[in-house]
Design an enzyme around this catalytic site. Structure first.
Site, mmCIF file in Angstrom:
data_model
loop_
_atom_site.group_PDB
_atom_site.id
_atom_site.type_symbol
_atom_site.label_atom_id
_atom_site.label_comp_id
_atom_site.label_asym_id
_atom_site.label_seq_id
_atom_site.Cartn_x
_atom_site.Cartn_y
_atom_site.Cartn_z
ATOM 1 N N GLU A 1 10.595 11.220 -36.315
ATOM 2 C CA GLU A 1 11.078 11.560 -34.974
ATOM 3 C C GLU A 1 12.488 12.136 -35.119
ATOM 4 O O GLU A 1 12.876 13.097 -34.491
ATOM 5 C CB GLU A 1 11.139 10.310 -34.109
ATOM 6 C CG GLU A 1 9.777 9.805 -33.725
ATOM 7 C CD GLU A 1 9.816 8.380 -33.241
ATOM 8 O OE1 GLU A 1 10.760 8.017 -32.523
ATOM 9 O OE2 GLU A 1 8.901 7.617 -33.601
ATOM 10 N N SER B 1 3.465 -2.897 -30.033
ATOM 11 C CA SER B 1 4.154 -1.699 -29.551
ATOM 12 C C SER B 1 5.613 -1.706 -29.966
ATOM 13 O O SER B 1 6.263 -2.744 -29.977
ATOM 14 C CB SER B 1 4.069 -1.642 -28.026
ATOM 15 O OG SER B 1 5.114 -0.832 -27.520
ATOM 16 N N LYS B 2 6.113 -0.515 -30.272
ATOM 17 C CA LYS B 2 7.509 -0.476 -30.715
ATOM 18 C C LYS B 2 8.467 -0.727 -29.555
ATOM 19 O O LYS B 2 9.653 -0.921 -29.773
ATOM 20 C CB LYS B 2 7.827 0.827 -31.440
ATOM 21 C CG LYS B 2 7.689 2.084 -30.632
ATOM 22 C CD LYS B 2 8.010 3.274 -31.518
ATOM 23 C CE LYS B 2 7.841 4.570 -30.748
ATOM 24 N NZ LYS B 2 8.025 5.724 -31.606
ATOM 25 N N ARG B 3 7.925 -0.716 -28.367
ATOM 26 C CA ARG B 3 8.781 -1.005 -27.216
ATOM 27 C C ARG B 3 8.943 -2.504 -26.959
ATOM 28 O O ARG B 3 9.806 -2.926 -26.208
ATOM 29 C CB ARG B 3 8.240 -0.312 -25.960
ATOM 30 C CG ARG B 3 8.669 1.132 -25.868
ATOM 31 C CD ARG B 3 8.007 1.826 -24.703
ATOM 32 N NE ARG B 3 6.583 2.023 -24.972
ATOM 33 C CZ ARG B 3 6.110 3.039 -25.703
ATOM 34 N NH1 ARG B 3 6.934 3.939 -26.188
ATOM 35 N NH2 ARG B 3 4.818 3.169 -25.916
#
Ligand code: GLU
Length: 491
Positions: free
Chosen positions: A48, A255-257
């Site tokens: 990213e 989840s990375k969140r």
């Protein structure tokens, strides 16, 4: 078996994800157990962001966990190490391009000049006709003249998937066989010459002489393509082991969140790295010793065997991590624990500079059994550093106000007896209260509960007399007085 070389090949994305940490840990433990080599390779081409900052943040996660790499890119003041570098995929482009060229030269790959529209038409037709085999480009069998005639038109390089079938002999998943006609002629190089992941990962694993590719089972479907590439390039095929991903408490991909996705969240929350690696190791590895869950780092290395890796996905269980963390906290010496709680206390507004080292060691010692996380220390001991300004409401109504007269009487007795103690230590204090219990015939709690509230404002905490000793005579007496005043005005 030839020398074991394993690797973790993360794309730096700003932090070390718990799932990546698991794959790293399994590789690392395997390497440490077998005397092999653990390589860190950054797949920073599609990241990213590939900022150094991102790499540093991720490596800080590895460092905190104590997952050290034998070969890898530069980190902080440490230069790149290892004889198989560079260890950043972005710096290996020439090697990948040469491999693509070799495949082209040997007729194992081809230039595909299909435009986007042409490609999408072919895919539409295949869908309509319910094609039973995968895509092959019309450019697969064009002549050199056809290609030359394209001049400098844009193209991708596609791998010419061979006939037959491919078997992944996976150490975790077993044999996974796919028919090659179910794999399309996949792209290995983009129009701008950049390699595609599949080519890069294979070339890097081969040139770094990786013996075992241990990674998430989300890559299982890629493995057949990778094996075809290894074979086409004339490289030995490594062993594969695809491990289940880390799931959240609800059973979904972590989840990375989510809080906790970042390994360093656990540091923030007061966990020990030893506890986290202990827990994560159990997510996909079953110790031989039945029902054993608690392992130090060294014990993990000792007990860890690839034969006991499993393929069923494991859900995260916060309760178990907390329990393990508590167990690991109890394994520390009081001095080690002291050094860990001091910054947490200061962060939590408890100024430790006014206390001696010996006093702080004692605090560690009397709270050790009570902590699930380091952060619990603040609630367990803030009353040592701050005035008691209020009493836990529920406990106060039960132990102080319900029978205010009785509480006043008993606290008064304790105060008088404590005032006369010459040697202020927990055994002496305990004896005094035990004596009062005996002489009055009232239950122990009738003394201890009001006393705890008076001294700490809380209904629970470290051992009653240990905390009284550590609080000191003067402050303890002051607080009992303060509680007596409170009872007289509120009771
Ligand atoms: N960069 C890939 C990932 O993070 C690594 C794939 C592999 O281990 O082969 O999923």
């Amino acid at each position: 078996m030839s020398k074991i070389r394993v690797r973790i090949a993360p794309s730096p994305s700003g932090f070390l994800h718990i799932g990546t940490a698991k794959m790293a840990l399994f590789n690392w433990l395997f390497a440490r157990k077998t005397g092999g080599t653990f390589v860190l390779r950054l797949e920073d081409t599609d990241a990213e962001r590939s900022d150094d900052e991102y790499v540093q943040a991720m490596c800080e996660g590895f460092q905190w966990l104590g997952i050290d790499w034998d070969e890898g890119p530069a980190f902080g003041d440490e230069p790149e190490k290892g004889a198989f570098g560079p260890y950043k995929q972005s710096e290996r482009r020439d090697i990948h391009v040469a491999a693509a060229q070799k495949l082209l030269d040997e007729g194992k790959a081809y230039k595909c000049f299909l435009t986007k529209d042409e490609l999408s038409d072919i895919r539409d037709t295949m869908r309509e006709e319910k094609a039973s085999t995968s895509f092959r480009s019309p450019w697969r069998d064009k002549t050199a003249d056809d290609v030359a005639a394209q001049g400098d038109a844009s193209y991708v390089v596609r791998f010419k998937v061979p006939e037959g079938s491919t078997t992944v002999h996976d150490l975790v998943q077993g044999d996974v066989i796919t028919r090659n006609d179910q794999t399309e002629d996949f792209v290995i190089q983009k129009p701008n010459g950049d390699p595609i992941f599949h080519l890069a990962v294979v070339v890097d694993d081969a040139t770094m002489e990786i013996s075992h590719v241990v990674r998430g089972d989300d890559h299982l479907t890629n493995a057949a393509r990778h094996i075809m590439l290894f074979e086409a390039l004339g490289y030995p095929v490594p062993q594969f082991a695809h491990l289940p991903m880390v799931l959240d408490e609800g059973g979904k991909k972590f989840s990375k969140r989510l809080h906790g996705a970042n390994v360093l969240d656990w540091r923030t929350d007061g966990y020990l790295p030893e506890a986290l690696i202990n827990y994560v190791a159990l997510l996909g590895w079953t110790p031989e010793e039945e029902n054993r869950e608690l392992f130090t780092r060294e014990e993990l290395i000792e007990a860890f065997t690839i034969e006991r890796w499993g393929k069923s996905a494991a859900r995260f269980d916060l309760k178990k991590v907390q329990w393990l963390n508590g167990q690991h906290l109890r394994m520390l010496s009081p001095a080690e624990l002291r050094d860990l709680i001091v910054p947490v206390l200061n962060e939590g507004g408890c100024d430790t500079s006014i206390k001696s080292e010996a006093w702080l060691t004692e605090l560690a010692s009397i709270t050790q059994e009570k902590l699930s996380t380091l952060n619990d220390i603040v609630a367990q001991s803030d009353f040592f550093f701050k005035d008691v300004t209020e009493y836990d409401e529920k406990a106060a109504s039960k132990h102080l106000l319900k029978d205010a007269g009785g509480a006043i009487e008993r606290l008064g007795m304790v105060a008088t007896a404590f005032r006369n103690v010459a040697d202020w230590n927990h055994e002496a204090l305990h004896e005094i209260v035990a004596g009062l219990v005996e002489s009055t015939g009232a239950g122990f709690g009738r003394f201890a509960n009001p006393l705890r509230l008076a001294l700490t404002g809380k209904s629970a905490g470290p051992g009653m007399f240990e905390l009284t000793e550590l609080l000191g005579k003067e402050l303890s007496l002051e607080r009992i007085d303060q509680a007596l005043q409170y009872l007289k005005t509120h009771g």
